[in-house]
Design a protein around this motif. Structure first.
Motif, mmCIF file in Angstrom:
data_model
loop_
_atom_site.group_PDB
_atom_site.id
_atom_site.type_symbol
_atom_site.label_atom_id
_atom_site.label_comp_id
_atom_site.label_asym_id
_atom_site.label_seq_id
_atom_site.Cartn_x
_atom_site.Cartn_y
_atom_site.Cartn_z
ATOM 1 N N GLU A 127 0.833 -1.206 0.000
ATOM 2 C CA GLU A 127 0.000 0.000 0.000
ATOM 3 C C GLU A 127 0.867 1.256 0.000
ATOM 4 O O GLU A 127 0.586 2.226 -0.725
ATOM 5 C CB GLU A 127 -0.913 0.006 1.220
ATOM 6 C CG GLU A 127 -2.030 -1.026 1.195
ATOM 7 C CD GLU A 127 -2.806 -1.065 2.505
ATOM 8 O OE1 GLU A 127 -4.017 -1.315 2.471
ATOM 9 O OE2 GLU A 127 -2.181 -0.846 3.572
ATOM 10 N N LYS A 128 1.906 1.238 0.808
ATOM 11 C CA LYS A 128 2.808 2.386 0.889
ATOM 12 C C LYS A 128 3.464 2.661 -0.465
ATOM 13 O O LYS A 128 3.538 3.826 -0.904
ATOM 14 C CB LYS A 128 3.880 2.118 1.950
ATOM 15 C CG LYS A 128 4.908 3.226 2.092
ATOM 16 C CD LYS A 128 5.965 2.842 3.129
ATOM 17 C CE LYS A 128 7.068 3.890 3.208
ATOM 18 N NZ LYS A 128 8.141 3.488 4.169
ATOM 19 N N GLU A 129 3.914 1.614 -1.142
ATOM 20 C CA GLU A 129 4.598 1.776 -2.417
ATOM 21 C C GLU A 129 3.635 2.217 -3.516
ATOM 22 O O GLU A 129 3.998 3.014 -4.390
ATOM 23 C CB GLU A 129 5.289 0.471 -2.821
ATOM 24 C CG GLU A 129 6.238 0.603 -3.984
ATOM 25 C CD GLU A 129 7.337 1.618 -3.704
ATOM 26 O OE1 GLU A 129 7.619 2.415 -4.628
ATOM 27 O OE2 GLU A 129 7.904 1.633 -2.591
ATOM 28 N N LEU A 130 2.386 1.736 -3.455
ATOM 29 C CA LEU A 130 1.389 2.109 -4.453
ATOM 30 C C LEU A 130 0.751 3.459 -4.160
ATOM 31 O O LEU A 130 0.150 4.077 -5.046
ATOM 32 C CB LEU A 130 0.294 1.042 -4.531
ATOM 33 C CG LEU A 130 0.702 -0.337 -5.064
ATOM 34 C CD1 LEU A 130 -0.455 -1.310 -4.937
ATOM 35 C CD2 LEU A 130 1.159 -0.239 -6.515
ATOM 36 N N GLY A 131 0.851 3.895 -2.898
ATOM 37 C CA GLY A 131 0.192 5.136 -2.495
ATOM 38 C C GLY A 131 -1.314 5.008 -2.498
ATOM 39 O O GLY A 131 -2.037 5.984 -2.743
ATOM 40 N N LYS A 132 -1.788 3.797 -2.192
ATOM 41 C CA LYS A 132 -3.221 3.546 -2.240
ATOM 42 C C LYS A 132 -3.578 2.427 -1.272
ATOM 43 O O LYS A 132 -2.860 1.427 -1.178
ATOM 44 C CB LYS A 132 -3.637 3.166 -3.667
ATOM 45 C CG LYS A 132 -5.139 3.100 -3.897
ATOM 46 C CD LYS A 132 -5.440 2.913 -5.385
ATOM 47 C CE LYS A 132 -6.952 2.922 -5.616
ATOM 48 N NZ LYS A 132 -7.269 2.746 -7.075
ATOM 49 N N LYS A 133 -4.677 2.601 -0.544
ATOM 50 C CA LYS A 133 -5.106 1.613 0.436
ATOM 51 C C LYS A 133 -5.815 0.451 -0.258
ATOM 52 O O LYS A 133 -6.525 0.627 -1.250
ATOM 53 C CB LYS A 133 -6.050 2.236 1.466
ATOM 54 C CG LYS A 133 -5.419 3.325 2.307
ATOM 55 C CD LYS A 133 -4.350 2.768 3.250
ATOM 56 C CE LYS A 133 -4.967 1.948 4.378
ATOM 57 N NZ LYS A 133 -3.916 1.492 5.342
ATOM 58 N N ALA A 134 -5.652 -0.722 0.314
ATOM 59 C CA ALA A 134 -6.333 -1.909 -0.194
ATOM 60 C C ALA A 134 -7.715 -2.038 0.424
ATOM 61 O O ALA A 134 -7.935 -1.656 1.572
ATOM 62 C CB ALA A 134 -5.511 -3.155 0.126
ATOM 63 N N ILE A 135 -8.636 -2.577 -0.352
ATOM 64 C CA ILE A 135 -9.948 -2.973 0.167
ATOM 65 C C ILE A 135 -9.833 -4.446 0.518
ATOM 66 O O ILE A 135 -9.591 -5.288 -0.355
ATOM 67 C CB ILE A 135 -11.048 -2.760 -0.891
ATOM 68 C CG1 ILE A 135 -11.072 -1.303 -1.355
ATOM 69 C CG2 ILE A 135 -12.404 -3.175 -0.337
ATOM 70 C CD1 ILE A 135 -11.955 -1.080 -2.576
ATOM 71 N N LEU A 136 -9.967 -4.750 1.807
ATOM 72 C CA LEU A 136 -9.683 -6.097 2.295
ATOM 73 C C LEU A 136 -10.938 -6.956 2.328
ATOM 74 O O LEU A 136 -11.951 -6.584 2.926
ATOM 75 C CB LEU A 136 -9.061 -6.040 3.686
ATOM 76 C CG LEU A 136 -7.810 -5.158 3.836
ATOM 77 C CD1 LEU A 136 -7.321 -5.185 5.277
ATOM 78 C CD2 LEU A 136 -6.706 -5.617 2.885
ATOM 79 N N ASN A 137 -10.873 -8.118 1.695
ATOM 80 C CA ASN A 137 -11.944 -9.111 1.752
ATOM 81 C C ASN A 137 -11.434 -10.266 2.603
ATOM 82 O O ASN A 137 -10.749 -11.160 2.108
ATOM 83 C CB ASN A 137 -12.304 -9.586 0.344
ATOM 84 C CG ASN A 137 -13.429 -10.613 0.344
ATOM 85 O OD1 ASN A 137 -14.271 -10.620 1.235
ATOM 86 N ND2 ASN A 137 -13.440 -11.488 -0.645
ATOM 87 N N MET A 138 -11.737 -10.219 3.895
ATOM 88 C CA MET A 138 -11.202 -11.200 4.831
ATOM 89 C C MET A 138 -11.877 -12.548 4.614
ATOM 90 O O MET A 138 -13.097 -12.656 4.575
ATOM 91 C CB MET A 138 -11.384 -10.730 6.270
ATOM 92 C CG MET A 138 -10.857 -9.321 6.530
ATOM 93 S SD MET A 138 -9.119 -9.076 6.056
ATOM 94 C CE MET A 138 -8.276 -9.770 7.469
ATOM 95 N N MET A 139 -11.047 -13.578 4.451
ATOM 96 C CA MET A 139 -11.514 -14.904 4.058
ATOM 97 C C MET A 139 -11.026 -15.960 5.049
ATOM 98 O O MET A 139 -10.030 -15.760 5.755
ATOM 99 C CB MET A 139 -10.979 -15.246 2.667
ATOM 100 C CG MET A 139 -11.342 -14.260 1.573
ATOM 101 S SD MET A 139 -12.971 -14.561 0.904
ATOM 102 C CE MET A 139 -12.628 -16.018 -0.103
ATOM 103 N N PRO A 140 -11.701 -17.127 5.095
ATOM 104 C CA PRO A 140 -11.189 -18.239 5.907
ATOM 105 C C PRO A 140 -9.937 -18.825 5.262
ATOM 106 O O PRO A 140 -9.550 -18.444 4.151
ATOM 107 C CB PRO A 140 -12.342 -19.239 5.901
ATOM 108 C CG PRO A 140 -13.096 -18.936 4.656
ATOM 109 C CD PRO A 140 -12.991 -17.453 4.450
ATOM 110 N N MET A 141 -9.318 -19.759 5.940
ATOM 111 C CA MET A 141 -8.110 -20.402 5.441
ATOM 112 C C MET A 141 -8.382 -21.059 4.089
ATOM 113 O O MET A 141 -9.409 -21.710 3.895
ATOM 114 C CB MET A 141 -7.634 -21.454 6.444
ATOM 115 C CG MET A 141 -6.276 -22.026 6.145
ATOM 116 S SD MET A 141 -4.967 -20.791 6.353
ATOM 117 C CE MET A 141 -3.522 -21.834 6.366
#
Length: 335
Positions: free
Chosen positions: A277-291
């Motif tokens: 995110e720091k290198e792209l200068g953009k925050k990720a939208i996180l889709n939290m998933m099971p294992m």
């Protein structure tokens, strides 16, 4: 100057390895089947980096490039043409990196893994022992450690708990290699790679997929709710380890060895994402998933054995490696 075969030379690690060895003055022959598991366009672009005229590529036609690397499109299961290639060139060394990769795909298409990773490996071993190759270095994987919960992973650890067919084929490679070293005296070294990343990486790997989706404003899938860690290793460090190892064939009574090759510094997945995110200068939208089925919670390489043998010591930090990858990604995609 040595004559060296690099299989999987249109692949990620194979491309970097072939270019480095050619720059060192060796005579390199690259081999790849150019299958459609992921973008053939990307594979062709890697071949162009090696000086190959990709407009002329056709099956079983050997081509001479402009950078000291020749290339032939062959499938590992084509034993007749593999044998003919070895007889023609009488390779000094073989670096066998070609394989059907991917954990998920091994669930969907298991036969591809047996064909490429087991039958194909057997053909390379047979041709190598018949043609008196001095040393065959082949790609194993950190995935052979499976559900091992002892860290860091050491080569002496038990490896009987693989959780994907891909991992099982890599474990099979190690067992088959051991038998060839024992029966034929063929010098063999397996390298257990730990999460390699960097420019020209595979599109099915997390860094590539994360970068693509973050830039597009799409969610990224974060498995096990982000509770994962990986021993991310920059490709140049991997290549350096391979190059150092090739001339150092096992000299024990049984000419067989296994080494971890990784960074030795595991990174939490959420920290890896934050660095991107720091290198792209953009925050990720996180889709939290099971294992994810077939996945493991952590990898961590002990590289002491390889360091003792060759002086191997990774030098590229995650920040530097991420910067290099993003720069390449933007250039490759004309961003």
């Amino acid at each position: 100057m040595s004559k060296i075969l690099v299989t999987g030379s249109a692949g990620f690690i194979g491309m970097h390895t072939a270019i480095r060895l050619a720059a060192d003055g060796h005579q390199i022959t690259g081999l790849d089947n150019l299958n459609t598991y992921y973008s053939v366009e990307l594979k062709m672009a890697r071949l162009k980096q090696q000086g190959i005229d990709t407009s002329q590529v056709m099956y079983n036609k050997e081509m001479t490039g402009t950078k000291g690397i020749s290339f032939i499109q062959l499938d590992l299961t084509d034993s007749e043409h593999i044998e003919a290639l070895f007889e023609k060139h009488q390779f000094d060394y073989v670096i066998h990196l070609a394989a059907q990769a991917g954990v998920r795909y091994s669930i969907e298409n298991p036969h591809a893994y047996i064909d490429s990773n087991v039958k194909g490996f057997l053909n390379i071993l047979e041709a190598s022992q018949r043609n008196k190759v001095k040393h065959l270095v082949y790609a194993s994987s950190s995935s052979v450690y499976g559900m091992n919960d002892k860290v860091p992973f050491e080569e002496t650890d038990t490896t009987e708990t693989q959780v994907s067919l891909y991992a099982a084929t890599k474990k099979a490679n190690e067992a088959i290699a051991h038998s060839y070293a024992s029966v034929h005296g063929l010098p063999l070294t397996g390298l257990r790679f730990f999460t390699v990343y960097g420019p020209w990486g595979r599109p099915d790997m997390a860094l590539f997929k994360f970068t693509k989706n973050i830039l597009a404003g799409k969610p990224i899938d974060v498995y096990n709710e982000g509770n994962l860690s990986r021993d991310f290793t920059y490709v140049d460090d991997i290549v350096e380890g391979i190059v150092q190892l090739v001339p150092k064939k096992p000299v024990a009574t049984l000419p067989y060895a296994i080494y971890n090759i990784g960074n030795g510094n595991p990174v939490k997945l959420m920290d890896f994402i934050a660095c991107l995110e720091k290198e792209l200068g953009k925050k990720a939208i996180l889709n939290m998933m099971p294992m994810q089925l077939g996945d493991v919670e952590k990898t961590w390489a002990s590289t002491c054995a390889l360091q003792d043998l060759t002086g191997y010591k990774p030098e590229i930090t995650l920040d530097e490696g991420m910067k290099n990858f993003v720069a390449w990604y933007n250039q490759y995609n004309n961003r």
